[in-house]
Design an enzyme around this catalytic site. Structure first.
Site, PDB file in Angstrom:
ATOM      1  N   GLY A 234       0.835  -1.192   0.000  1.00 14.30           N
ATOM      2  CA  GLY A 234       0.000   0.000   0.000  1.00 14.30           C
ATOM      3  C   GLY A 234       0.868   1.239   0.000  1.00 14.30           C
ATOM      4  CB  CYS A 235       0.488   4.457   1.759  1.00 16.79           C
ATOM      5  SG  CYS A 235       1.417   5.946   2.126  1.00 16.79           S
TER       6      CYS A 235
END
Length: 221
Positions: A40-41
């Site tokens: 993800g991020c």
């Protein structure tokens, strides 16, 4: 002439010290290994792993796609094939690849195939990148153990390593940056903006819900 006679041993000493420093850097570089993961991020993954003893640095970037030298804007549109990823440089004498993989899989939601937390889409999918059969076998072991611990199917894929492109400078160490940025919460310093983003995205709350006390990085922001 006396000055030159005095300077010669000083210069020699400086040269010897520089040589020792260079040899030290070369030795450190030779003992470093790399692990590339997508979780993800990349700000969050970088922040998590730079807190691990034995990790030398974590670099935010892009990998897995076909576009050369992609930009954040291009990757975000989802048509480059790249994932947001982090290249973790570590000292295997201090922390093992297996332990790092165990930390990684317990810092994400490996049951979610459509992104991570509030960040949706392939760009934010999870993945473990490997470069040889030994690394692949190790990753399989870690994923199997995680599936057993959760009692759920793990969808995080194991992918062949591809070129890793460093993200733009402003993404590196974003979680501890001091620059003033404009966010949906108003003007904030990067570190404060990062904390607000992470909290609003629900990353830690979901990881705790999924992994409980086994979640290694979850914080109550």
């Amino acid at each position: 002439m006396q000055i030159f006679k005095t300077l010669k041993p000083i210069a020699l000493t400086v040269f010897m010290l520089l040589a020792m420093v260079l040899r030290g850097h070369e030795a450190e570089a030779q003992t470093q290994e790399k692990l590339i993961v997508a979780g993800g991020c990349f700000w969050c993954v970088e922040s998590d792993f730079e807190s691990v003893p034995g990790v030398i640095e974590a670099i935010s970037g892009y990998t897995g796609g076909t576009t050369k030298n992609p930009t954040y804007g291009q990757v975000g549109k989802g048509n480059t094939g790249h994932l947001e990823a982090v290249e973790i440089h570590f000292d295997p004498a201090r922390v093992s690849r297996k332990h790092l993989l165990e930390l990684f899989i317990r810092s994400v939601d490996p049951t979610d195939a459509d992104g991570q937390f509030c960040d949706r889409g392939y760009v934010y999918s999870t993945a473990i990148f490997v470069s040889n059969p030994k690394e692949k076998a190790l990753a399989k072991t870690v994923l199997a153990e995680a599936a057993s611990a959760l009692g759920q199917q793990i969808v995080t894929p194991i992918l062949e390593s591809a070129t890793f492109y460093h993200a733009e400078d402003y993404h590196q160490d974003y979680y501890k940056g001091s620059k003033l940025v404009l966010t949906r919460f108003g003007p904030k310093r990067q570190a404060a903006a990062y904390k607000r983003y992470r909290q609003a995205c629900g990353r830690d709350s979901r990881v705790i819900q999924l992994w409980g006390d086994a979640a290694p990085f979850a914080k109550a922001y």
